[in-house]
Design a protein around this motif. Structure first.
Motif, PDB file in Angstrom:
ATOM      1  N   PHE A 282     -12.269   9.659   2.258  1.00 35.86           N
ATOM      2  CA  PHE A 282     -11.922   9.317   0.889  1.00 35.86           C
ATOM      3  C   PHE A 282     -10.687  10.104   0.437  1.00 35.86           C
ATOM      4  CE2 PHE A 282     -12.328  10.319  -3.672  1.00 35.86           C
ATOM      5  CZ  PHE A 282     -12.229   9.036  -4.196  1.00 35.86           C
ATOM      6  N   LEU A 283     -10.665  11.395   0.743  1.00 39.45           N
ATOM      7  CA  LEU A 283      -9.508  12.217   0.382  1.00 39.45           C
ATOM      8  C   LEU A 283      -8.247  11.726   1.084  1.00 39.45           C
ATOM      9  CD1 LEU A 283      -8.350  14.735  -1.030  1.00 39.45           C
ATOM     10  CD2 LEU A 283      -9.021  16.063   0.983  1.00 39.45           C
ATOM     11  N   LEU A 284      -8.362  11.326   2.344  1.00 37.00           N
ATOM     12  CA  LEU A 284      -7.208  10.818   3.094  1.00 37.00           C
ATOM     13  C   LEU A 284      -6.659   9.549   2.447  1.00 37.00           C
ATOM     14  CD1 LEU A 284      -5.397  10.995   5.644  1.00 37.00           C
ATOM     15  CD2 LEU A 284      -7.117   9.600   6.819  1.00 37.00           C
ATOM     16  N   PHE A 285      -7.549   8.640   2.033  1.00 37.87           N
ATOM     17  CA  PHE A 285      -7.093   7.403   1.400  1.00 37.87           C
ATOM     18  C   PHE A 285      -6.495   7.669   0.018  1.00 37.87           C
ATOM     19  CE2 PHE A 285     -10.006   4.895   4.287  1.00 37.87           C
ATOM     20  CZ  PHE A 285      -8.970   4.250   4.932  1.00 37.87           C
ATOM     21  N   MET A 286      -7.020   8.647  -0.691  1.00 39.17           N
ATOM     22  CA  MET A 286      -6.456   8.969  -2.003  1.00 39.17           C
ATOM     23  C   MET A 286      -5.058   9.582  -1.860  1.00 39.17           C
ATOM     24  SD  MET A 286      -8.527   7.839  -4.233  1.00 39.17           S
ATOM     25  CE  MET A 286      -8.818   6.542  -3.008  1.00 39.17           C
ATOM     26  N   GLN A 287      -4.803  10.257  -0.742  1.00 38.63           N
ATOM     27  CA  GLN A 287      -3.471  10.797  -0.491  1.00 38.63           C
ATOM     28  C   GLN A 287      -2.513   9.715   0.004  1.00 38.63           C
ATOM     29  OE1 GLN A 287      -4.317  13.981   2.282  1.00 38.63           O
ATOM     30  NE2 GLN A 287      -4.405  15.507   0.658  1.00 38.63           N
ATOM     31  N   ASN A 288      -3.096   8.623   0.535  1.00 37.54           N
ATOM     32  CA  ASN A 288      -2.276   7.507   1.036  1.00 37.54           C
ATOM     33  C   ASN A 288      -2.841   6.202   0.478  1.00 37.54           C
ATOM     34  OD1 ASN A 288      -0.617   9.018   3.355  1.00 37.54           O
ATOM     35  ND2 ASN A 288      -2.767   9.656   3.510  1.00 37.54           N
ATOM     36  N   PRO A 289      -2.683   5.937  -0.819  1.00 35.24           N
ATOM     37  CA  PRO A 289      -3.309   4.760  -1.443  1.00 35.24           C
ATOM     38  C   PRO A 289      -2.797   3.440  -0.899  1.00 35.24           C
ATOM     39  CG  PRO A 289      -1.791   5.848  -2.965  1.00 35.24           C
ATOM     40  CD  PRO A 289      -1.951   6.750  -1.793  1.00 35.24           C
ATOM     41  N   ASN A 290      -1.616   3.440  -0.303  1.00 33.28           N
ATOM     42  CA  ASN A 290      -1.081   2.193   0.243  1.00 33.28           C
ATOM     43  C   ASN A 290      -1.837   1.755   1.494  1.00 33.28           C
ATOM     44  OD1 ASN A 290       0.213   4.660   1.215  1.00 33.28           O
ATOM     45  ND2 ASN A 290       1.404   3.317   2.573  1.00 33.28           N
ATOM     46  N   TRP A 291      -2.671   2.635   2.084  1.00 33.29           N
ATOM     47  CA  TRP A 291      -3.463   2.260   3.248  1.00 33.29           C
ATOM     48  C   TRP A 291      -4.711   1.463   2.871  1.00 33.29           C
ATOM     49  CZ3 TRP A 291      -3.758   7.351   6.637  1.00 33.29           C
ATOM     50  CH2 TRP A 291      -2.461   7.712   7.024  1.00 33.29           C
ATOM     51  N   ILE A 292      -5.102   1.508   1.617  1.00 33.72           N
ATOM     52  CA  ILE A 292      -6.351   0.878   1.198  1.00 33.72           C
ATOM     53  C   ILE A 292      -6.163  -0.637   1.135  1.00 33.72           C
ATOM     54  CG2 ILE A 292      -8.118   0.767  -0.608  1.00 33.72           C
ATOM     55  CD1 ILE A 292      -7.270   3.532  -1.490  1.00 33.72           C
ATOM     56  N   PRO A 293      -7.010  -1.411   1.839  1.00 35.72           N
ATOM     57  CA  PRO A 293      -6.902  -2.875   1.752  1.00 35.72           C
ATOM     58  C   PRO A 293      -7.162  -3.348   0.320  1.00 35.72           C
ATOM     59  CG  PRO A 293      -8.271  -2.198   3.614  1.00 35.72           C
ATOM     60  CD  PRO A 293      -8.018  -0.977   2.798  1.00 35.72           C
ATOM     61  N   GLU A 294      -6.657  -4.510   0.013  1.00 37.84           N
ATOM     62  CA  GLU A 294      -6.753  -5.043  -1.330  1.00 37.84           C
ATOM     63  C   GLU A 294      -8.203  -5.194  -1.785  1.00 37.84           C
ATOM     64  OE1 GLU A 294      -5.152  -5.943  -4.864  1.00 37.84           O
ATOM     65  OE2 GLU A 294      -3.999  -5.418  -3.056  1.00 37.84           O
ATOM     66  N   MET A 295      -9.085  -5.573  -0.876  1.00 34.06           N
ATOM     67  CA  MET A 295     -10.478  -5.812  -1.234  1.00 34.06           C
ATOM     68  C   MET A 295     -11.226  -4.509  -1.552  1.00 34.06           C
ATOM     69  SD  MET A 295     -11.998  -6.786   2.535  1.00 34.06           S
ATOM     70  CE  MET A 295     -13.618  -7.049   1.872  1.00 34.06           C
ATOM     71  N   PHE A 296     -10.648  -3.358  -1.161  1.00 33.94           N
ATOM     72  CA  PHE A 296     -11.290  -2.068  -1.422  1.00 33.94           C
ATOM     73  C   PHE A 296     -10.504  -1.237  -2.436  1.00 33.94           C
ATOM     74  CE2 PHE A 296     -12.873  -2.976   2.927  1.00 33.94           C
ATOM     75  CZ  PHE A 296     -14.235  -3.009   2.632  1.00 33.94           C
ATOM     76  N   LYS A 297      -9.652  -1.873  -3.213  1.00 35.12           N
ATOM     77  CA  LYS A 297      -8.864  -1.150  -4.211  1.00 35.12           C
ATOM     78  C   LYS A 297      -9.735  -0.519  -5.295  1.00 35.12           C
ATOM     79  CE  LYS A 297      -4.519  -1.662  -2.964  1.00 35.12           C
ATOM     80  NZ  LYS A 297      -3.634  -0.486  -2.715  1.00 35.12           N
ATOM     81  N   PHE A 298     -10.966  -1.021  -5.426  1.00 39.73           N
ATOM     82  CA  PHE A 298     -11.832  -0.486  -6.485  1.00 39.73           C
ATOM     83  C   PHE A 298     -12.228   0.969  -6.238  1.00 39.73           C
ATOM     84  CE2 PHE A 298     -14.621  -2.241  -3.260  1.00 39.73           C
ATOM     85  CZ  PHE A 298     -15.627  -1.286  -3.146  1.00 39.73           C
ATOM     86  N   VAL A 299     -12.073   1.459  -4.984  1.00 45.07           N
ATOM     87  CA  VAL A 299     -12.442   2.849  -4.705  1.00 45.07           C
ATOM     88  C   VAL A 299     -11.388   3.815  -5.215  1.00 45.07           C
ATOM     89  CG1 VAL A 299     -13.749   2.133  -2.663  1.00 45.07           C
ATOM     90  CG2 VAL A 299     -11.372   2.892  -2.406  1.00 45.07           C
ATOM     91  N   THR A 300     -10.219   3.309  -5.579  1.00 45.26           N
ATOM     92  CA  THR A 300      -9.157   4.184  -6.069  1.00 45.26           C
ATOM     93  C   THR A 300      -9.563   4.800  -7.410  1.00 45.26           C
ATOM     94  OG1 THR A 300      -7.534   2.732  -5.048  1.00 45.26           O
ATOM     95  CG2 THR A 300      -6.715   4.314  -6.637  1.00 45.26           C
ATOM     96  N   ILE A 301      -9.246   6.062  -7.576  1.00 44.63           N
ATOM     97  CA  ILE A 301      -9.572   6.760  -8.820  1.00 44.63           C
ATOM     98  C   ILE A 301      -8.686   6.238  -9.944  1.00 44.63           C
ATOM     99  CG2 ILE A 301      -9.552   9.007  -9.979  1.00 44.63           C
ATOM    100  CD1 ILE A 301     -10.299  10.287  -7.371  1.00 44.63           C
ATOM    101  N   GLN A 302      -9.336   5.748 -11.006  1.00 46.45           N
ATOM    102  CA  GLN A 302      -8.600   5.166 -12.117  1.00 46.45           C
ATOM    103  C   GLN A 302      -8.348   6.179 -13.237  1.00 46.45           C
ATOM    104  OE1 GLN A 302      -7.460   2.138 -11.744  1.00 46.45           O
ATOM    105  NE2 GLN A 302      -8.597   1.780  -9.832  1.00 46.45           N
ATOM    106  N   ASP A 303      -9.227   7.160 -13.368  1.00 40.53           N
ATOM    107  CA  ASP A 303      -9.100   8.135 -14.445  1.00 40.53           C
ATOM    108  C   ASP A 303      -8.028   9.167 -14.126  1.00 40.53           C
ATOM    109  OD1 ASP A 303     -11.203   6.848 -15.692  1.00 40.53           O
ATOM    110  OD2 ASP A 303     -12.706   8.158 -14.749  1.00 40.53           O
ATOM    111  N   THR A 304      -7.695   9.949 -15.138  1.00 39.14           N
ATOM    112  CA  THR A 304      -6.721  11.020 -14.955  1.00 39.14           C
ATOM    113  C   THR A 304      -7.314  12.126 -14.089  1.00 39.14           C
ATOM    114  OG1 THR A 304      -5.820  10.556 -17.148  1.00 39.14           O
ATOM    115  CG2 THR A 304      -5.240  12.679 -16.141  1.00 39.14           C
TER     116      THR A 304
END
Length: 457
Positions: free
Chosen positions: A309-331
């Motif tokens: 999860f930390l790796l994907f948050m550091q590289n958000p462009n790696w996340i497939p479109e269908m899993f974009k909901f895991v991205t942190i939306q808050d500040t």
């Protein structure tokens, strides 16, 4: 007692000399629990030595009562004949060396000295304080027996002997520790055990030179295998269930029991043995296989979920479109890595608090922890809700591990992955994965086998 520099003393035919020697060695006058009882047997003076609290009073009274009926003209010429004719008890031995006598007295055996006999009659009518053999809190089973090991080694061996009525079941007793002289039992099935592995264990036990086993099995484990500090994976499997120990014996493993310890040490051990639990033996094959697979998947996730999860948050462009909901939306007020590390420490703090909290206060502690670590911590801006979710899963998943040490070994691997990923991004993650794999693959058990070794029965 020779280890303490005392001269070897042989037993004398004169009772006074034997009593004088024991009075110099044992603190009979200072210690209230070391009892010397003098009486006359067959017209001869005698002295009983025993530990108060270790002797069965009823049995000892009957034995002493029988001694009052012995006449002077009926007294045999030696202690062996006396024991055969006048000691109405099962476990009787004749000792001629004071080292053995002192060891037996301090172990709870009653030793009888009779004037004119150049030997001591040892009557093993001891009993140890013991709690009931109730089911252990840690190794609970949905089905099966409800008994568990206790702190008395004889009771533990009896519970395994009750389950395996086979003459091939061997239980060898030895002593370890110059001061403690702790009883250690090595149990195995002589027709199923690996002879080379058994010889290795016996040799290592014979070579142990320690003053005492102050922490019982843990001290013995450290003396058996000098572990590397940088590899946290456990070398031994422990169980508090006699049915699990019996099953391991029938699989050809070796069980080591230590007096004063309510658990058995299972050897050899692989990582697949570590993730087994008692329920795996009681359920049907399909159900047991499903539980093992589920436990293995959860074990994998406890190590890799938060680092990935930390790796994907550091590289958000790696996340497939269908899993974009895991991205942190808050500040994100605090860097994610620090949020995770703070929560890792906080979870351990709560675990330690629960361990040391009286049972009557455990519910208030849970409520306070749930409020503080839940909604308030997110609203305050310290933590993001996604981080709280994943850390909650990790903390709960740790309890799926039947082995406490393995759970912390996986935690250390997870922390290593998190720090390397935060510091070096995907390169650190790859290096961390390699280190985790190597930590498992290069780990060796006590018998020298690989940690991934699987024995097919």
């Amino acid at each position: 007692m020779e280890e303490r520099g005392m001269e070897k003393q042989t037993i004398s035919k004169e009772l006074k000399k034997n009593v004088m020697y024991l009075s110099n060695v044992l603190p009979v006058e200072q210690s209230f629990d070391i009892i010397q009882r003098n009486m006359v047997i067959g017209g001869r003076d005698s002295a009983f030595y025993f530990i108060d609290g270790f002797t069965k009073d009823e049995a000892m009274l009957k034995i002493m009562d029988s001694f009052f009926g012995v006449q002077a003209e009926d007294m045999p010429a030696d202690a062996t004949s006396f024991a055969e004719r006048y000691v109405p008890y099962v476990e009787v031995d004749i000792l001629g060396d004071f080292n053995d006598i002192l060891k037996n007295i301090l172990s709870g055996v009653t030793c009888v000295f009779i004037d004119g006999y150049e030997a001591c009659v040892a009557i093993d009518c001891r009993t140890y304080p013991a709690r009931s053999v109730e089911e252990p809190d840690k190794d609970k089973s949905l089905r099966g027996s409800r008994d568990g090991f206790v702190e008395t080694i004889v009771f533990n061996t009896a519970m395994m002997r009750r389950r395996i009525r086979d003459p091939h079941l061997v239980m060898e007793m030895t002593e370890i520790g110059k001061s403690s002289r702790t009883d250690v039992a090595v149990c195995y099935m002589s027709d199923r055990v690996d002879k080379d592995m058994l010889k290795t264990i016996q040799d290592k036990l014979a070579q142990i030179q320690v003053d005492d086993l102050r922490m019982n099995q843990q001290t013995l484990a450290e003396a058996l295998y000098k572990r590397n500090w940088y590899n946290p994976f456990p070398k031994f499997k422990f169980t508090e269930r006699p049915d699990t120990a019996a099953a391991c014996l029938l699989e050809g493993k070796v069980i080591i029991l230590v007096d004063n310890s309510p658990s058995a040490m299972v050897l050899p051990t692989s990582i697949f043995d570590m993730i087994e639990e008692a329920n795996d033996y009681y359920f049907p094959t399909l159900t047991s296989l499903y539980l093992k697979i589920s436990r293995a998947i959860i074990t994998f996730l406890t190590v890799f979920m938060t680092p990935v999860f930390l790796l994907f948050m550091q590289n958000p462009n790696w996340i497939p479109e269908m899993f974009k909901f895991v991205t942190i939306q808050d500040t994100v007020n605090i860097p994610l890595i620090f949020q995770i590390l703070i929560l890792e420490l906080a979870i351990d703090g709560l675990r330690l608090a629960a361990l040391n909290t009286p049972s009557m206060l455990s519910t208030p502690l849970s409520v306070i922890a749930g409020i503080v670590m839940g909604e308030f911590s997110v609203k305050s801006g310290w933590f993001n809700s996604e981080i709280m979710l994943y850390m909650a899963f990790v903390s709960v998943a740790n309890y799926t591990q039947p082995n406490f040490e393995l759970g912390y070994a996986l935690k250390f691997m997870r922390l290593l992955l998190l720090i390397l990923t935060a510091a070096f991004n995907w390169i650190g993650f790859v290096v961390g994965c390699i280190l985790v794999i190597l930590s498992v693959c290069v780990n060796r058990t006590l018998s020298g086998r690989s940690y991934l070794h699987v024995k097919l029965n």
